[in-house]
Write a protein that holds these residues in place. Sequence first.
Motif, PDB file in Angstrom:
ATOM      1  N   ILE A  76       0.836  -1.093   0.077  1.00  0.00           N
ATOM      2  CA  ILE A  76      -0.040  -0.109   0.070  1.00  0.00           C
ATOM      3  C   ILE A  76       0.941   1.340  -0.010  1.00  0.00           C
ATOM      4  N   SER A  77       2.051   1.410   0.608  1.00  0.00           N
ATOM      5  CA  SER A  77       2.828   2.429   0.712  1.00  0.00           C
ATOM      6  C   SER A  77       3.342   2.535  -0.582  1.00  0.00           C
ATOM      7  N   GLY A  78       3.977   1.699  -1.589  1.00  0.00           N
ATOM      8  CA  GLY A  78       4.296   1.774  -2.644  1.00  0.00           C
ATOM      9  C   GLY A  78       3.270   2.292  -3.728  1.00  0.00           C
ATOM     10  N   LEU A  79       1.868   1.636  -3.448  1.00  0.00           N
ATOM     11  CA  LEU A  79       0.836   2.218  -4.260  1.00  0.00           C
ATOM     12  C   LEU A  79       0.545   3.996  -3.924  1.00  0.00           C
ATOM     13  N   LEU A  80       0.466   4.322  -2.656  1.00  0.00           N
ATOM     14  CA  LEU A  80       0.207   5.690  -2.514  1.00  0.00           C
ATOM     15  C   LEU A  80       1.472   6.575  -2.686  1.00  0.00           C
ATOM     16  N   GLY A  81       2.678   6.210  -2.142  1.00  0.00           N
ATOM     17  CA  GLY A  81       3.886   7.051  -2.050  1.00  0.00           C
ATOM     18  C   GLY A  81       4.665   7.021  -3.740  1.00  0.00           C
ATOM     19  N   ALA A  82       4.350   5.956  -4.673  1.00  0.00           N
ATOM     20  CA  ALA A  82       5.180   5.768  -5.459  1.00  0.00           C
ATOM     21  C   ALA A  82       4.459   5.643  -6.805  1.00  0.00           C
ATOM     22  N   SER A  83       3.831   4.592  -7.047  1.00  0.00           N
ATOM     23  CA  SER A  83       3.241   4.415  -8.322  1.00  0.00           C
ATOM     24  C   SER A  83       1.999   5.067  -8.691  1.00  0.00           C
ATOM     25  N   MET A  85       0.924   7.664  -7.056  1.00  0.00           N
ATOM     26  CA  MET A  85       1.333   9.302  -7.145  1.00  0.00           C
ATOM     27  C   MET A  85       2.048   9.601  -8.490  1.00  0.00           C
ATOM     28  N   GLN A  86       2.925   8.809  -8.817  1.00  0.00           N
ATOM     29  CA  GLN A  86       3.850   9.062  -9.830  1.00  0.00           C
ATOM     30  C   GLN A  86       2.917   9.001 -11.088  1.00  0.00           C
ATOM     31  N   PHE A  87       1.836   8.166 -11.244  1.00  0.00           N
ATOM     32  CA  PHE A  87       1.210   7.885 -12.472  1.00  0.00           C
ATOM     33  C   PHE A  87       0.531   9.126 -12.743  1.00  0.00           C
ATOM     34  N   PHE A  88      -0.138   9.923 -11.772  1.00  0.00           N
ATOM     35  CA  PHE A  88      -0.913  11.218 -11.870  1.00  0.00           C
ATOM     36  C   PHE A  88       0.000  12.407 -11.860  1.00  0.00           C
ATOM     37  N   PHE A  89       1.014  12.395 -10.958  1.00  0.00           N
ATOM     38  CA  PHE A  89       2.020  13.283 -10.941  1.00  0.00           C
ATOM     39  C   PHE A  89       2.761  13.664 -12.299  1.00  0.00           C
ATOM     40  N   LEU A  90       3.422  12.694 -12.893  1.00  0.00           N
ATOM     41  CA  LEU A  90       4.169  12.704 -13.826  1.00  0.00           C
ATOM     42  C   LEU A  90       3.100  13.141 -15.283  1.00  0.00           C
ATOM     43  N   LEU A  91       2.005  12.411 -15.121  1.00  0.00           N
ATOM     44  CA  LEU A  91       1.100  12.757 -16.477  1.00  0.00           C
ATOM     45  C   LEU A  91       0.747  14.320 -16.334  1.00  0.00           C
TER      46      LEU A  91
END
Length: 365
Positions: A76-83, A85-91
Amino acid sequence: MKEEQWAPVIVMLISSVAMGSVNALVKKALDVGVNHMIFAAYRMAISALILVPFSYIWERKTRPMLTFMLLCEHFISGLLGASLMQFFFLLGLSYTSPTVAMALNSMLPAITFALALIFRIENAQKLKSRAGVLKLIGTLICILGAMFLTFYKGLQVSNPHTHPEAIDNNTLHNNGHDQAKKWLLGCVYLFTGIVLLSLWMLFQGKLSIKYPCTKYSSTCLMSVFAAFQCAILSLYKSREVEDWIIKDKLVMFVILYAGIVGQAMSTVVTSWSIKRTGAVFVSTFSPVCLVSATLCDFLILRSPLYLGSIIGSVVTITGLNVFLWGKRSETDQTVSKTLTVSKSCQMIENKDNITVDDNNTKLPV
């Protein structure tokens, strides 16, 4: 503040400056046309590889036993803080610009503070104290500085040496309905990523209590899970194997830099600081990333520097100082109360000892 209290401030300042440069370079890499989730997957994989030897050598004796529940929480930590988050932020970053991305990212303290109040991690009664008012004012000033950097450009104060591929953000609103819609959608994506990052900070604060080896082991586990998650999310945009082959030297450099500095180092420092000071305190340093990204645009990417950027940077740093002032007042009040209670207990204990001694010294009748 004492020396041990200054340590989180110093490391968060260094980490925030580094993250500002990372986001400016990532924007440059995304402009080449690389799949943003393939970029994120490589970034997380490099982070995991960097952290494996550190977590094994330094934490193999102190690392708690991994249970199924802890693995699920790291997932869950990887889902929220990395994957995610980066999916929306980098897009969102690919649709807008580093300045807008970092400006919206400066709302992280307010969002984290609001979520902390909603989930009752922060006590609402503290807002009535002097320290609470200072923290709230500091957060609002930081947001005001972010708004200056985003919406007020002002006069150009540097030589006109704009990068030939740089795009004036103000012209995006005049390129038709599609561009305006894309710009608005990018801001929504960025805001969603920031909310996920705020949730991760609050979640990480709880996880660090259950799994205290957060410096390396926890971050390594998070990176491993996030790398697989990002690889799956990359299918959203492209399913061609050729897209995973990176030939551009700039993109390869940015992936390495973002993986080592922007992910491994930054997450370790952030997790350690959250454990020491709390999620709300750590989130307050996000405006420093904005100032760093603005300077990186000017010094490295050769973008022009405007009066609005200077004013916004000064306002942002002022807000950060006000928040730290409030945090220091809160710490001093806590220490003062602790000393008062300790002295009171000591006085009661001494009084009891004197009473016992008096009873023991009475002569028998």
